[in-house]
Design a protein around this motif. Structure first.
Motif, PDB file in Angstrom:
ATOM      1  N   LEU A  41     -10.333  -0.355  -3.594  1.00 49.61           N
ATOM      2  CA  LEU A  41     -10.824  -0.595  -2.237  1.00 49.61           C
ATOM      3  C   LEU A  41     -11.683   0.576  -1.781  1.00 49.61           C
ATOM      4  N   LYS A  42     -12.653   0.282  -0.921  1.00 44.84           N
ATOM      5  CA  LYS A  42     -13.529   1.330  -0.388  1.00 44.84           C
ATOM      6  C   LYS A  42     -12.800   2.100   0.710  1.00 44.84           C
ATOM      7  N   ASP A  43     -13.173   3.352   0.865  1.00 48.14           N
ATOM      8  CA  ASP A  43     -12.546   4.189   1.891  1.00 48.14           C
ATOM      9  C   ASP A  43     -13.493   4.436   3.066  1.00 48.14           C
ATOM     10  N   ASP A  44     -14.415   3.496   3.303  1.00 48.66           N
ATOM     11  CA  ASP A  44     -15.401   3.639   4.381  1.00 48.66           C
ATOM     12  C   ASP A  44     -14.748   3.913   5.737  1.00 48.66           C
TER      13      ASP A  44
ATOM     14  N   PHE B  90       0.863  -1.180   0.000  1.00 47.85           N
ATOM     15  CA  PHE B  90       0.000   0.000   0.000  1.00 47.85           C
ATOM     16  C   PHE B  90       0.897   1.227   0.000  1.00 47.85           C
ATOM     17  N   VAL B  91       0.902   1.948  -1.103  1.00 45.92           N
ATOM     18  CA  VAL B  91       1.813   3.075  -1.305  1.00 45.92           C
ATOM     19  C   VAL B  91       1.035   4.383  -1.270  1.00 45.92           C
ATOM     20  N   ILE B  92       1.562   5.340  -0.533  1.00 42.64           N
ATOM     21  CA  ILE B  92       1.031   6.697  -0.507  1.00 42.64           C
ATOM     22  C   ILE B  92       2.162   7.620  -0.939  1.00 42.64           C
ATOM     23  N   VAL B  93       1.927   8.390  -1.987  1.00 37.92           N
ATOM     24  CA  VAL B  93       2.933   9.330  -2.486  1.00 37.92           C
ATOM     25  C   VAL B  93       2.472  10.744  -2.151  1.00 37.92           C
ATOM     26  N   LEU B  94       3.317  11.477  -1.431  1.00 37.45           N
ATOM     27  CA  LEU B  94       3.029  12.865  -1.050  1.00 37.45           C
ATOM     28  C   LEU B  94       3.973  13.807  -1.780  1.00 37.45           C
ATOM     29  N   ASN B  95       3.487  14.987  -2.091  1.00 37.12           N
ATOM     30  CA  ASN B  95       4.321  16.018  -2.685  1.00 37.12           C
ATOM     31  C   ASN B  95       4.788  16.945  -1.579  1.00 37.12           C
ATOM     32  N   GLY B  96       6.046  16.836  -1.208  1.00 37.92           N
ATOM     33  CA  GLY B  96       6.601  17.629  -0.119  1.00 37.92           C
ATOM     34  C   GLY B  96       6.756  19.100  -0.441  1.00 37.92           C
ATOM     35  N   MET B  97       6.577  19.486  -1.698  1.00 39.66           N
ATOM     36  CA  MET B  97       6.712  20.895  -2.076  1.00 39.66           C
ATOM     37  C   MET B  97       5.449  21.689  -1.784  1.00 39.66           C
ATOM     38  N   ASN B  98       4.332  20.989  -1.619  1.00 43.41           N
ATOM     39  CA  ASN B  98       3.072  21.693  -1.364  1.00 43.41           C
ATOM     40  C   ASN B  98       2.974  22.107   0.098  1.00 43.41           C
TER      41      ASN B  98
ATOM     42  N   ALA C  85      -4.192   8.753   1.047  1.00 42.97           N
ATOM     43  CA  ALA C  85      -4.572   7.385   1.412  1.00 42.97           C
ATOM     44  C   ALA C  85      -5.868   7.002   0.707  1.00 42.97           C
ATOM     45  N   ARG C  86      -6.804   7.938   0.632  1.00 42.37           N
ATOM     46  CA  ARG C  86      -8.063   7.665  -0.081  1.00 42.37           C
ATOM     47  C   ARG C  86      -7.798   7.442  -1.567  1.00 42.37           C
ATOM     48  N   LEU C  87      -6.909   8.248  -2.152  1.00 45.54           N
ATOM     49  CA  LEU C  87      -6.555   8.065  -3.563  1.00 45.54           C
ATOM     50  C   LEU C  87      -5.907   6.704  -3.785  1.00 45.54           C
TER      51      LEU C  87
END
Length: 184
Positions: A168-171, A139-147, A159-161
């Motif tokens: 998968l559902k994000d319930d 399970f990979v989450i990619v964040l943009n540290g420049m924002n 995480a929802r993306l």
């Protein structure tokens, strides 16, 4: 007389308008092309020498070895330190690498195989090592540290993306975002 463009051609579809954005990891129409076009460097040659970096400031590490280090951390029974960091100047490909590694470890078989072939082109031993170890979807989450963002909200959003990418559902996040939904 012969010119450079008589020998070398540039792949315009791999230019991505000059800069890869980390958010493209979540774009199914872009992630494959981005991941497959990343050019890895191995430990024998990676274009920078110790003399190019201030003495004692940072340890140089090629991108193939960096991918191997991440593989070791992901698949170790008890990694001693789960965090890694990369530092490089503006425009050096950090976002491109982040999208590529995210795709490599998220488990899309076609993309994973292409990325491993690119790693193996830089260093066959490292490529084979990652091929043997990287055997599951992560399970990979990619964040943009420049924002400039609220870290909690951005991790939740990404995480929802990621859940959506895996179908998968994000319930489970519904309670966490209730206040946001009310405010909206």
């Amino acid at each position: 007389s012969m010119k450079v463009n008589d020998i070398v051609s540039f792949s315009k579809e791999s230019f991505f308008n000059g800069a890869v954005q980390t958010e493209w990891f979540y774009d199914d129409s872009k992630v494959g092309a981005i991941a497959e076009s990343y050019v890895f460097h191995g430990p024998k040659y990676y274009g920078v020498s110790s003399s190019d970096v201030k003495s004692g400031a940072h340890q140089l590490l090629d991108t193939a070895s960096f991918a191997k280090n991440l593989t070791d951390k992901l698949y170790a029974a008890k990694p001693n330190n789960s965090f890694v960091m990369t530092i490089a100047g503006y425009g050096t490909g950090k976002s491109h690498l982040a999208v590529c590694l995210g795709a490599l470890f998220s488990g899309d078989a076609g993309i994973t195989d292409s990325v491993i072939q690119n790693i193996a082109a830089a260093d066959a031993e490292i490529g084979n090592y990652i091929r043997e170890k990287n055997t599951r979807k992560n399970f990979v989450i990619v964040l943009n540290g420049m924002n400039n963002f609220n870290l909690d909200a951005e991790i939740l959003r990404c995480a929802r993306l990621s859940l959506s990418r895996y179908g998968l559902k994000d319930d489970l996040f519904q309670k966490l975002t209730k206040s946001y939904d009310i405010a909206k």
